[in-house]
Write a protein that holds these residues in place. Sequence first.
Motif, PDB file in Angstrom:
ATOM      1  N   THR A 191     -26.778  -2.116  -8.698  1.00  0.00           N
ATOM      2  CA  THR A 191     -25.748  -2.412  -9.694  1.00  0.00           C
ATOM      3  C   THR A 191     -25.120  -1.112 -10.176  1.00  0.00           C
ATOM      4  O   THR A 191     -25.830  -0.166 -10.539  1.00  0.00           O
ATOM      5  CB  THR A 191     -26.355  -3.160 -10.896  1.00  0.00           C
ATOM      6  OG1 THR A 191     -26.997  -4.345 -10.427  1.00  0.00           O
ATOM      7  CG2 THR A 191     -25.274  -3.529 -11.903  1.00  0.00           C
ATOM      8  N   TYR A 192     -23.792  -1.069 -10.154  1.00  0.00           N
ATOM      9  CA  TYR A 192     -23.067   0.127 -10.595  1.00  0.00           C
ATOM     10  C   TYR A 192     -22.318  -0.200 -11.879  1.00  0.00           C
ATOM     11  O   TYR A 192     -21.429  -1.048 -11.915  1.00  0.00           O
ATOM     12  CB  TYR A 192     -22.087   0.567  -9.515  1.00  0.00           C
ATOM     13  CG  TYR A 192     -21.200   1.725  -9.896  1.00  0.00           C
ATOM     14  CD1 TYR A 192     -21.744   2.970 -10.211  1.00  0.00           C
ATOM     15  CD2 TYR A 192     -19.808   1.585  -9.934  1.00  0.00           C
ATOM     16  CE1 TYR A 192     -20.938   4.035 -10.549  1.00  0.00           C
ATOM     17  CE2 TYR A 192     -18.995   2.650 -10.266  1.00  0.00           C
ATOM     18  CZ  TYR A 192     -19.549   3.871 -10.581  1.00  0.00           C
ATOM     19  OH  TYR A 192     -18.741   4.929 -10.911  1.00  0.00           O
ATOM     20  N   GLU A 193     -22.719   0.461 -12.953  1.00  0.00           N
ATOM     21  CA  GLU A 193     -22.035   0.266 -14.225  1.00  0.00           C
ATOM     22  C   GLU A 193     -22.267   1.476 -15.115  1.00  0.00           C
ATOM     23  O   GLU A 193     -23.306   2.138 -15.035  1.00  0.00           O
ATOM     24  CB  GLU A 193     -22.541  -1.000 -14.921  1.00  0.00           C
ATOM     25  CG  GLU A 193     -24.025  -1.052 -15.160  1.00  0.00           C
ATOM     26  CD  GLU A 193     -24.485  -2.393 -15.712  1.00  0.00           C
ATOM     27  OE1 GLU A 193     -25.548  -2.401 -16.359  1.00  0.00           O
ATOM     28  OE2 GLU A 193     -23.801  -3.414 -15.500  1.00  0.00           O
ATOM     29  N   GLN A 215     -20.974   0.446  -0.153  1.00  0.00           N
ATOM     30  CA  GLN A 215     -20.222  -0.582  -0.872  1.00  0.00           C
ATOM     31  C   GLN A 215     -19.580  -1.510   0.150  1.00  0.00           C
ATOM     32  O   GLN A 215     -18.876  -1.067   1.045  1.00  0.00           O
ATOM     33  CB  GLN A 215     -19.157   0.045  -1.768  1.00  0.00           C
ATOM     34  CG  GLN A 215     -18.431  -0.955  -2.660  1.00  0.00           C
ATOM     35  CD  GLN A 215     -17.458  -0.276  -3.608  1.00  0.00           C
ATOM     36  OE1 GLN A 215     -16.993   0.840  -3.341  1.00  0.00           O
ATOM     37  NE2 GLN A 215     -17.144  -0.917  -4.723  1.00  0.00           N
ATOM     38  N   ASP A 258     -16.984  -7.050  -0.766  1.00  0.00           N
ATOM     39  CA  ASP A 258     -16.675  -7.661  -2.053  1.00  0.00           C
ATOM     40  C   ASP A 258     -16.876  -6.703  -3.221  1.00  0.00           C
ATOM     41  O   ASP A 258     -16.838  -7.116  -4.380  1.00  0.00           O
ATOM     42  CB  ASP A 258     -17.519  -8.917  -2.256  1.00  0.00           C
ATOM     43  CG  ASP A 258     -19.015  -8.628  -2.277  1.00  0.00           C
ATOM     44  OD1 ASP A 258     -19.387  -7.452  -2.060  1.00  0.00           O
ATOM     45  OD2 ASP A 258     -19.809  -9.562  -2.506  1.00  0.00           O
ATOM     46  N   ASN A 279     -21.602 -17.022   3.243  1.00  0.00           N
ATOM     47  CA  ASN A 279     -22.855 -16.479   2.736  1.00  0.00           C
ATOM     48  C   ASN A 279     -23.916 -16.498   3.828  1.00  0.00           C
ATOM     49  O   ASN A 279     -24.088 -17.487   4.541  1.00  0.00           O
ATOM     50  CB  ASN A 279     -23.338 -17.284   1.526  1.00  0.00           C
ATOM     51  CG  ASN A 279     -22.476 -17.022   0.303  1.00  0.00           C
ATOM     52  OD1 ASN A 279     -21.894 -15.948   0.170  1.00  0.00           O
ATOM     53  ND2 ASN A 279     -22.401 -17.987  -0.591  1.00  0.00           N
ATOM     54  N   PRO A 330     -30.376  -4.345  -3.395  1.00  0.00           N
ATOM     55  CA  PRO A 330     -29.146  -4.487  -4.188  1.00  0.00           C
ATOM     56  C   PRO A 330     -29.075  -3.413  -5.268  1.00  0.00           C
ATOM     57  O   PRO A 330     -30.093  -3.049  -5.867  1.00  0.00           O
ATOM     58  CB  PRO A 330     -29.269  -5.880  -4.807  1.00  0.00           C
ATOM     59  CG  PRO A 330     -30.259  -6.599  -3.949  1.00  0.00           C
ATOM     60  CD  PRO A 330     -31.212  -5.552  -3.456  1.00  0.00           C
ATOM     61  N   SER A 368     -19.629  -5.018  -3.865  1.00  0.00           N
ATOM     62  CA  SER A 368     -21.040  -4.870  -4.226  1.00  0.00           C
ATOM     63  C   SER A 368     -21.644  -3.645  -3.554  1.00  0.00           C
ATOM     64  O   SER A 368     -21.306  -3.310  -2.413  1.00  0.00           O
ATOM     65  CB  SER A 368     -21.829  -6.108  -3.803  1.00  0.00           C
ATOM     66  OG  SER A 368     -21.348  -7.258  -4.459  1.00  0.00           O
ATOM     67  N   PHE A 369     -22.554  -2.991  -4.258  1.00  0.00           N
ATOM     68  CA  PHE A 369     -23.278  -1.843  -3.709  1.00  0.00           C
ATOM     69  C   PHE A 369     -24.671  -2.266  -3.259  1.00  0.00           C
ATOM     70  O   PHE A 369     -25.313  -3.130  -3.867  1.00  0.00           O
ATOM     71  CB  PHE A 369     -23.409  -0.738  -4.757  1.00  0.00           C
ATOM     72  CG  PHE A 369     -22.174   0.100  -4.930  1.00  0.00           C
ATOM     73  CD1 PHE A 369     -21.951   1.201  -4.116  1.00  0.00           C
ATOM     74  CD2 PHE A 369     -21.236  -0.219  -5.902  1.00  0.00           C
ATOM     75  CE1 PHE A 369     -20.821   1.986  -4.274  1.00  0.00           C
ATOM     76  CE2 PHE A 369     -20.102   0.566  -6.075  1.00  0.00           C
ATOM     77  CZ  PHE A 369     -19.894   1.668  -5.260  1.00  0.00           C
ATOM     78  N   PHE A 370     -25.123  -1.617  -2.211  1.00  0.00           N
ATOM     79  CA  PHE A 370     -26.481  -1.798  -1.715  1.00  0.00           C
ATOM     80  C   PHE A 370     -27.029  -0.436  -1.308  1.00  0.00           C
ATOM     81  O   PHE A 370     -26.284   0.453  -0.890  1.00  0.00           O
ATOM     82  CB  PHE A 370     -26.532  -2.726  -0.498  1.00  0.00           C
ATOM     83  CG  PHE A 370     -26.058  -4.118  -0.760  1.00  0.00           C
ATOM     84  CD1 PHE A 370     -26.969  -5.108  -1.123  1.00  0.00           C
ATOM     85  CD2 PHE A 370     -24.718  -4.451  -0.644  1.00  0.00           C
ATOM     86  CE1 PHE A 370     -26.540  -6.400  -1.356  1.00  0.00           C
ATOM     87  CE2 PHE A 370     -24.277  -5.745  -0.881  1.00  0.00           C
ATOM     88  CZ  PHE A 370     -25.194  -6.727  -1.238  1.00  0.00           C
ATOM     89  N   ASN A 380     -25.982 -12.264   1.242  1.00  0.00           N
ATOM     90  CA  ASN A 380     -24.770 -11.452   1.203  1.00  0.00           C
ATOM     91  C   ASN A 380     -23.663 -12.212   1.908  1.00  0.00           C
ATOM     92  O   ASN A 380     -23.912 -13.133   2.697  1.00  0.00           O
ATOM     93  CB  ASN A 380     -25.010 -10.104   1.891  1.00  0.00           C
ATOM     94  CG  ASN A 380     -23.920  -9.091   1.587  1.00  0.00           C
ATOM     95  OD1 ASN A 380     -23.198  -9.231   0.588  1.00  0.00           O
ATOM     96  ND2 ASN A 380     -23.782  -8.080   2.417  1.00  0.00           N
TER      97      ASN A 380
END
Length: 535
Positions: free
Chosen positions: A269-271, A242, A245, A3, A267, A247-249, A289
Amino acid sequence: MGNIKGTNPILKMDFPDPDVIFVDDTFYLVSTTMHFFPGCEILRSYDLINWEHAAYVCDRLDGTDAQKLKDGKGIYGKGMWAASLRHHNGKFYLVFSCNDTKKTYLYKSASIDGIWEKSEIEGFYHDSSLLFDGDRTFIVSGNTDIHLTELNKDLTKPKEGGIDRVIVSDKGNPNLGYEGSHLYKIDGKYYLFMIHSLRDRWRRVEAMYVADSLEGEFTGGDVFNDDMGFRGSGIAQGGIVQGQDGSFFAVLFQDSGAVGRIPVVVPVTYENNTFVFGIDGKAPKILENTSTKPDHIYDNLTCSDDFKYDIDFSDFSIEKYISMKKNGEISSEKIRRNGTYGLNSCWQFNHEPDFSLLRVDKEGKLFIKTGKTVKGLEQAVNTLTQRTVYPKCESQVTLDFANLSEGDFMGLAAFIGKYCFVGVTKDNGNFYAVKYHKEIGNGTDNEVKEVEEERVLLGNEDLKNGLKVKMTIVYEDERDEAMCAVYKDNEWKSIGQSTKLFFGLDHFTGCRFALFAYSTIKEGAEAGFSNFIYR
């Protein structure tokens, strides 16, 4: 993996119009460099927080008179804008439009720090974005009206009979209509990200539109409106990426006064087939990150320099430099670390340099020779620059002014549209330390003038040892300013007044430290610079 923590904005210097991709274990960010050469800089990161230089894509563009500052011409505020970087079938692709030649260039390379093959795409595609979709390729571009154009197989021009349509429009926006397009295909849907301004006031915001197909309707609207409490300046324009891991930014930029336009990581969030920007709609000031190389030590993006280079500029040209790279005579690591035609990659020249007017000696001194007479700093060839850093930075350099003639100037500048400088001039047989700033006449008097604020007579001791000059730049409370000093009688003494710095559309770039020399009466002066210190 480990991290990594950091703060927004991530770079704290001028890297506008970012486009970011993730390949294998590495993030790559490309940024606009306009009139600076080498151009189209790409940065590298393993965590999206820390960055270092990876490559310059173009050592030159078309070598026009304007790109070389010839005959009173220049490309300030033009040059290359808003590149799109993609990786497809094992190859890197990069496309950008050039606002002085009105052309669109495509570069291809097997590796980021390798040889980039240049070609052109017929047409002019403002703020473009490439999309590879199976065996088809598209480019999206434009301002206010956003166009989607299908390219032919060779990526040289629009495909005959291919898609060519306006997919989104922001007509009637009194401030800024949609531009800065970034197009992606994710989970079978097409996502278009753009910047525009709020209609009731100037404020950058990010918008997103989505379609089920490239022939279908794109629907959407604004998705991010935040300034992190900084001067009411909106954060927008850039791409999403992406990471390792999943994660999208989003990597966007923020107008940050005279320092320029600074990247910010948001940051995402994709959903449910949509993207939600920020944390509670805000860009976090503290970032965290994972890193694919947590022990990696990053090279700095600014540097001090002793100018001890093994370069013979008398037998040097951009053509020869490009040829040496193609023939493998310069290693990729050396190109990366010393990517500015053999100088440290932290440096960029203002416009295309003339190597016949440059030399370095073994003692660690860079000499700039004047090859013509000019009216001021903006016409000076071979001005060497580095970005400044928010919220405060300082540089100093020692000047060898023994070979200056009447009407010659050399020194250290806060280089921006309304610039200032501290340096040395020769006048009526005497050498003087001087502080100048640029002033523009009002009304019908639109002539640009360099105005002297103060001069200090220099003696034989200054001539013998060289004169140290220093510039401090502070970005604070919207009072962006530069202060100058000279080293006389064993102490630093301020010279002139503090100069208010402004970001303007004339240069369209953030303020830089710049080493320069120019002649106003007769060419042929040779100015020496040594022991450049950046802190």
